[in-house]
Structure formats: C-alpha cells, structure tokens
Motif scaffolding. Structure first.
Motif, PDB file in Angstrom:
ATOM      1  N   GLU A  18      21.958 153.612  13.197  1.00  0.00           N
ATOM      2  CA  GLU A  18      21.075 154.440  12.368  1.00  0.00           C
ATOM      3  C   GLU A  18      20.671 153.710  11.100  1.00  0.00           C
ATOM      4  OE1 GLU A  18      23.199 158.097  11.716  1.00  0.00           O
ATOM      5  OE2 GLU A  18      21.902 159.156  13.129  1.00  0.00           O
ATOM      6  N   ARG A  19      21.643 153.056  10.463  1.00  0.00           N
ATOM      7  CA  ARG A  19      21.338 152.306   9.239  1.00  0.00           C
ATOM      8  C   ARG A  19      20.383 151.153   9.533  1.00  0.00           C
ATOM      9  NH1 ARG A  19      27.061 151.765   5.884  1.00  0.00           N
ATOM     10  NH2 ARG A  19      27.892 153.819   6.387  1.00  0.00           N
ATOM     11  N   ALA A  20      20.606 150.487  10.651  1.00  0.00           N
ATOM     12  CA  ALA A  20      19.728 149.372  11.017  1.00  0.00           C
ATOM     13  C   ALA A  20      18.305 149.856  11.278  1.00  0.00           C
ATOM     14  CB  ALA A  20      20.282 148.656  12.249  1.00  0.00           C
ATOM     15  N   LEU A  21      18.189 150.986  11.965  1.00  0.00           N
ATOM     16  CA  LEU A  21      16.863 151.523  12.294  1.00  0.00           C
ATOM     17  C   LEU A  21      16.116 151.999  11.054  1.00  0.00           C
ATOM     18  CD1 LEU A  21      17.733 153.523  15.537  1.00  0.00           C
ATOM     19  CD2 LEU A  21      16.291 151.489  15.388  1.00  0.00           C
ATOM     20  N   ALA A  22      16.848 152.335  10.000  1.00  0.00           N
ATOM     21  CA  ALA A  22      16.187 152.780   8.775  1.00  0.00           C
ATOM     22  C   ALA A  22      15.289 151.683   8.207  1.00  0.00           C
ATOM     23  CB  ALA A  22      17.236 153.188   7.740  1.00  0.00           C
ATOM     24  N   ASP A  23      15.717 150.422   8.345  1.00  0.00           N
ATOM     25  CA  ASP A  23      14.911 149.296   7.855  1.00  0.00           C
ATOM     26  C   ASP A  23      14.164 148.586   8.974  1.00  0.00           C
ATOM     27  OD1 ASP A  23      15.693 149.651   5.222  1.00  0.00           O
ATOM     28  OD2 ASP A  23      17.460 148.371   5.436  1.00  0.00           O
ATOM     29  N   ASP A  24      14.516 148.883  10.198  1.00  0.00           N
ATOM     30  CA  ASP A  24      13.920 148.201  11.356  1.00  0.00           C
ATOM     31  C   ASP A  24      13.594 149.253  12.419  1.00  0.00           C
ATOM     32  OD1 ASP A  24      13.135 146.240  13.132  1.00  0.00           O
ATOM     33  OD2 ASP A  24      15.177 145.680  13.732  1.00  0.00           O
ATOM     34  N   PRO A  25      12.619 150.132  12.118  1.00  0.00           N
ATOM     35  CA  PRO A  25      12.360 151.273  13.005  1.00  0.00           C
ATOM     36  C   PRO A  25      11.769 150.900  14.363  1.00  0.00           C
ATOM     37  CG  PRO A  25      10.711 151.152  11.280  1.00  0.00           C
ATOM     38  CD  PRO A  25      11.741 150.127  10.933  1.00  0.00           C
ATOM     39  N   ALA A  26      11.205 149.707  14.478  1.00  0.00           N
ATOM     40  CA  ALA A  26      10.620 149.274  15.756  1.00  0.00           C
ATOM     41  C   ALA A  26      11.234 147.934  16.155  1.00  0.00           C
ATOM     42  CB  ALA A  26       9.104 149.167  15.637  1.00  0.00           C
ATOM     43  N   PRO A  27      12.524 147.925  16.492  1.00  0.00           N
ATOM     44  CA  PRO A  27      13.208 146.663  16.813  1.00  0.00           C
ATOM     45  C   PRO A  27      12.741 146.089  18.139  1.00  0.00           C
ATOM     46  CG  PRO A  27      14.640 148.508  17.286  1.00  0.00           C
ATOM     47  CD  PRO A  27      13.414 149.083  16.626  1.00  0.00           C
ATOM     48  N   ASP A  28      13.177 144.865  18.411  1.00  0.00           N
ATOM     49  CA  ASP A  28      12.811 144.232  19.680  1.00  0.00           C
ATOM     50  C   ASP A  28      13.554 144.907  20.832  1.00  0.00           C
ATOM     51  OD1 ASP A  28      15.435 143.204  19.755  1.00  0.00           O
ATOM     52  OD2 ASP A  28      14.838 141.299  18.878  1.00  0.00           O
ATOM     53  N   SER A  50      19.145 144.356   7.663  1.00  0.00           N
ATOM     54  CA  SER A  50      19.113 145.019   8.978  1.00  0.00           C
ATOM     55  C   SER A  50      19.777 144.138  10.035  1.00  0.00           C
ATOM     56  CB  SER A  50      17.673 145.342   9.383  1.00  0.00           C
ATOM     57  OG  SER A  50      16.905 144.160   9.512  1.00  0.00           O
ATOM     58  N   ASP A  51      19.650 142.808   9.902  1.00  0.00           N
ATOM     59  CA  ASP A  51      20.312 141.910  10.861  1.00  0.00           C
ATOM     60  C   ASP A  51      21.825 142.094  10.816  1.00  0.00           C
ATOM     61  OD1 ASP A  51      17.933 140.867  11.745  1.00  0.00           O
ATOM     62  OD2 ASP A  51      18.048 139.044  10.538  1.00  0.00           O
ATOM     63  N   ASP A  52      22.357 142.208   9.599  1.00  0.00           N
ATOM     64  CA  ASP A  52      23.801 142.424   9.466  1.00  0.00           C
ATOM     65  C   ASP A  52      24.221 143.732  10.110  1.00  0.00           C
ATOM     66  OD1 ASP A  52      24.389 140.081   8.091  1.00  0.00           O
ATOM     67  OD2 ASP A  52      23.880 140.955   6.149  1.00  0.00           O
ATOM     68  N   ARG A  53      23.410 144.757   9.926  1.00  0.00           N
ATOM     69  CA  ARG A  53      23.754 146.068  10.476  1.00  0.00           C
ATOM     70  C   ARG A  53      23.716 146.045  12.004  1.00  0.00           C
ATOM     71  NH1 ARG A  53      19.776 149.248   6.248  1.00  0.00           N
ATOM     72  NH2 ARG A  53      20.907 148.648   4.368  1.00  0.00           N
ATOM     73  N   TRP A  54      22.702 145.381  12.553  1.00  0.00           N
ATOM     74  CA  TRP A  54      22.646 145.262  14.012  1.00  0.00           C
ATOM     75  C   TRP A  54      23.848 144.486  14.538  1.00  0.00           C
ATOM     76  CZ3 TRP A  54      20.018 148.352  16.831  1.00  0.00           C
ATOM     77  CH2 TRP A  54      18.751 148.811  16.455  1.00  0.00           C
ATOM     78  N   ARG A  55      24.205 143.425  13.824  1.00  0.00           N
ATOM     79  CA  ARG A  55      25.343 142.605  14.260  1.00  0.00           C
ATOM     80  C   ARG A  55      26.630 143.427  14.263  1.00  0.00           C
ATOM     81  NH1 ARG A  55      24.431 138.968  10.953  1.00  0.00           N
ATOM     82  NH2 ARG A  55      23.173 137.628  12.286  1.00  0.00           N
ATOM     83  N   LEU A  56      26.826 144.208  13.222  1.00  0.00           N
ATOM     84  CA  LEU A  56      28.030 145.029  13.138  1.00  0.00           C
ATOM     85  C   LEU A  56      28.018 146.124  14.206  1.00  0.00           C
ATOM     86  CD1 LEU A  56      30.672 145.755  11.837  1.00  0.00           C
ATOM     87  CD2 LEU A  56      29.435 146.917  10.009  1.00  0.00           C
ATOM     88  N   ALA A  57      26.868 146.721  14.440  1.00  0.00           N
ATOM     89  CA  ALA A  57      26.756 147.752  15.478  1.00  0.00           C
ATOM     90  C   ALA A  57      27.110 147.181  16.846  1.00  0.00           C
ATOM     91  CB  ALA A  57      25.341 148.329  15.496  1.00  0.00           C
ATOM     92  N   ARG A  58      26.622 145.979  17.130  1.00  0.00           N
ATOM     93  CA  ARG A  58      26.922 145.355  18.428  1.00  0.00           C
ATOM     94  C   ARG A  58      28.413 145.069  18.559  1.00  0.00           C
ATOM     95  NH1 ARG A  58      23.848 143.235  22.249  1.00  0.00           N
ATOM     96  NH2 ARG A  58      21.979 143.403  20.951  1.00  0.00           N
ATOM     97  N   ALA A  59      29.019 144.581  17.475  1.00  0.00           N
ATOM     98  CA  ALA A  59      30.446 144.282  17.525  1.00  0.00           C
ATOM     99  C   ALA A  59      31.264 145.553  17.721  1.00  0.00           C
ATOM    100  CB  ALA A  59      30.867 143.575  16.240  1.00  0.00           C
ATOM    101  N   LEU A  60      30.899 146.615  17.036  1.00  0.00           N
ATOM    102  CA  LEU A  60      31.602 147.892  17.209  1.00  0.00           C
ATOM    103  C   LEU A  60      31.424 148.423  18.630  1.00  0.00           C
ATOM    104  CD1 LEU A  60      30.708 149.483  13.773  1.00  0.00           C
ATOM    105  CD2 LEU A  60      33.041 149.100  14.606  1.00  0.00           C
ATOM    106  N   ALA A  61      30.240 148.206  19.204  1.00  0.00           N
ATOM    107  CA  ALA A  61      30.004 148.630  20.586  1.00  0.00           C
ATOM    108  C   ALA A  61      30.906 147.855  21.548  1.00  0.00           C
ATOM    109  CB  ALA A  61      28.544 148.432  20.953  1.00  0.00           C
ATOM    110  N   GLU A  62      31.108 146.565  21.278  1.00  0.00           N
ATOM    111  CA  GLU A  62      32.007 145.778  22.124  1.00  0.00           C
ATOM    112  C   GLU A  62      33.420 146.341  22.084  1.00  0.00           C
ATOM    113  OE1 GLU A  62      31.925 141.626  21.290  1.00  0.00           O
ATOM    114  OE2 GLU A  62      29.735 141.485  21.392  1.00  0.00           O
ATOM    115  N   LEU A  63      33.786 146.919  20.955  1.00  0.00           N
ATOM    116  CA  LEU A  63      35.109 147.522  20.815  1.00  0.00           C
ATOM    117  C   LEU A  63      35.138 148.975  21.291  1.00  0.00           C
ATOM    118  CD1 LEU A  63      36.054 146.150  17.266  1.00  0.00           C
ATOM    119  CD2 LEU A  63      36.848 145.303  19.485  1.00  0.00           C
ATOM    120  N   GLN A  64      33.984 149.460  21.764  1.00  0.00           N
ATOM    121  CA  GLN A  64      33.829 150.837  22.240  1.00  0.00           C
ATOM    122  C   GLN A  64      34.130 151.853  21.146  1.00  0.00           C
ATOM    123  OE1 GLN A  64      35.798 151.517  26.019  1.00  0.00           O
ATOM    124  NE2 GLN A  64      35.063 149.602  26.885  1.00  0.00           N
TER     125      GLN A  64
END
Length: 359
Positions: A170-180, A146-160
C-alpha cells in the motif's frame, strides 16, 4: 545485485575520504587516508581478494586503538565489504558491514547507510529474515523510496508475512500507483494471500493484455470466480479467448463452463455445439450431456429436449431417459414424456406406476 552493491560501497568510501574532516567524525591521519585510497583504487581494478585480506587485517589492527583508529577500522571494514561483494560473497560482505556499524565513533548517518547496504546484501545471500529486520529498523528513522517499499514488501512476502507485506505494498502504491507488471503481480499475490481479493483482482486485471501469459488470465478468472463473481470470471476468460491468449480444448471447455456458471447458458450451448460440429471438441457423451444441460438452463425447450434425447439414446441409461421424461412433462410434451418414462422403466429406473397409468 552483487556487483551493484560493491559499486555503491566503493563510491561511498570515496565520498567519506573526501569528507574525512566532517564535524561528527574523528580526523584521520594522512597515512591512513593514503592507504584507504590505495585500496580503493585496487578494488576498482578488481583486486577483490587482496583488498579484502588487507582491509580486514588493518581493521583488526586498529579496532583496539583510539577514537580515530576505530573510525578508520570501520572504513576498512567497508572496503572489505566492497571487496567481498565484488567477489560474489554477499554474506561475508554483510558481516563486514555489521562490524563497521558497531563502531560508535562512526557518524550515525553513516551507520544507517551501512545498515541499509547490509540489508541488501543479506537479501542477496538468501538471509531474508535478517534483511527484513534490518530494513524495518532503517525505515523507522528514514523516509523510504517506492523502490525500498517494494523491496521490503517482496521480502516480507517471501517470509509469508502477508499482512505486513500488504501494508508495505500500500505504501509503495501511494508513490507508484501504476507499477510495472512484475510489481503488479507481486501486489496481486500479496493482497490475495492477505485476504483482500478485490484488490488482488484489480491488480491482476491491470496486467492483462495480449502480451500477458495465459496463467495470468487463468488466475484472474479463478480469483473472480472465487470471489463469487462468475460473470466477471466469464468476461475475463472471454477477453483472453478473443485475444488468442487462451486457446485449445481445455480452455474452450472452461470458457463454456464459465458461461454456464455466469448465467449465459445459451452462449455456452452455442459455443459447444459449434465446437463439436467443427470437431474442435470431440463428439463424446460427456460433451453431449454438457450441451443438453446448457440448452436446459437456457430454457430453449426444443433444443434441450432434442439434446437430452440424444444423450439418453447414446447412454442407454434409465436415469437419462427419466430426466428427459420429467423435462418433457414439465414443458407440456406429454407424448414424449410417456415414451421417455417407458424407456427409463425398461432400463431399470425406478418409476412410479401411477405416473405411467395417468398419462
């Protein structure tokens, strides 16, 4: 980030040296193993520049040799990457790993590890697009955390690249439904930009509380209003106000405006009337006009007519007197309607003479 990357690279080299005889990697000579171990010890002692220079020199010398030499060259490149990362030179470290990955004699599993580390280093050096390309390559062949997925999501967001980012959220939330809270805010931003407002609002609401900053409450209310749910927006604002997160004249006025929009005008009027009486809001013509609108929407006839009379007397505008006249007429207060329309006519409002003559 840079120091953690260096530590990971150092540890990885140590693991490789103890498994140098693995079936899918060429055997290394004792001299090469001893030199690599010596450089690793120097790196652990913080001798970044000397290790980087020696490792690059050895790699360049061995790259044109036999299979074992090329494998050793790749390991020297990894040591050079660790030294560069430890010195804070993330881009140079990533370049060393890229060269190591090109060595076909290196086991595929090891080249994939280098690819993943290179992606982290590219991101640390601000090469977001390159980092994303590497991560997407890696994710095609590996199950990610899930950490990898969050990291990739953030990077893609930086690229808009919002649609792609939303998929990885969505993939990150599947394993981390209640993130910080930080990840909840990322999810909210990604979903909002991807046009998925309801999901964005749900994530924003999950971050709200007494410790949440006022901007989070304002953003959530604005998003609810943008989705056409004025009642939800008013409820969010009301909760933030009662917790003491939202406060001050501007926030109070927005609280009142939201209740007007949400269909609870009587509450808006009560808040505004109390605020003016307590001098929390100034007793201005604009605030008096807002109060009159609120009582009018609440269909509290006596208070609405009284409030509009106050506005008309203060403004001395024909339009305000005319509005009072029309309201009074519609609510059966004919005497007041006649008086107000006469005042409107005196102040230049266009009044139908027939209207006056029939009352």
């Amino acid at each position: 980030m840079k120091m953690r990357a260096a530590i990971r690279l150092i540890v990885c080299v140590g693991l490789l040296l103890t498994a140098a005889a693995q079936a899918d990697a060429p055997a290394l000579s004792g001299d090469i193993i001893a030199d690599l171990e010596q450089l690793q010890r120097q790196l652990q002692q913080g001798e970044h520049d000397s290790v980087a220079e020696r490792a690059r020199s050895q790699a360049q010398r061995l790259e044109g040799g036999n299979t074992a030499d090329r494998w050793a060259a790749a390991l020297y490149r990894q040591l050079a990457a660790g030294a560069e990362a430890g010195a804070g030179r993330s881009e140079s470290a990533a370049d060393q790993l890229r060269q190591a990955r090109r060595v076909q004699e290196a086991p595929l599993s090891q080249r994939d590890r280098w690819l993943r580390e290179e992606a982290r280093l590219r991101l640390a050096s601000g090469q977001t697009e390159e980092a994303v390309a590497l991560w997407l390559d890696w994710h095609e062949r590996h199950a990610s955390s899930s950490d990898d997925r969050w990291r990739l999501a953030r990077a893609l967001a930086e690229l808009q690249r919002w649609e792609e980012a939303a998929g990885w959220v969505e993939r990150a939330l599947a394993d981390d439904p209640a993130p910080d809270e930080r990840r909840q805010m990322l999810a909210a931003s990604v979903f909002q930009h991807a046009g998925r407002g309801e999901e964005a609002l749900a994530r924003l609401e999950a971050t709200l509380g007494a410790e949440a900053p006022p901007e989070a409450w304002r953003r959530a209310a604005a998003l609810a209003q943008g989705l056409g749910d004025a009642q939800r927006a008013a409820a969010i604002w009301e909760a933030g106000w009662r917790l003491g997160v939202l406060k001050g004249e501007t926030d109070l006025r927005q609280r009142i405006e939201l209740h007007l929009i949400a269909g609870t005008p009587a509450r808006a009027a009560e808040y505004l009337e109390a605020a003016v009486a307590d001098e929390v809001l100034p007793d201005t013509l604009d605030n008096r006009r807002l109060l009159a609108r609120a009582w009018e929407q609440a269909r509290d006839r006596e208070r609405a007519l009284e409030a509009w009379r106050e506005v008309a007397q203060r403004s001395e505008k024909g339009d305000d007197w005319q509005r009072l006249a029309l309201l009074a007429n519609g609510w059966g207060r004919l005497e007041l309607a006649q008086e107000a329309m006469q005042q409107a006519q005196r102040r230049g409002a266009e009044v139908d003479p027939h209207w006056l003559s029939t009352r």
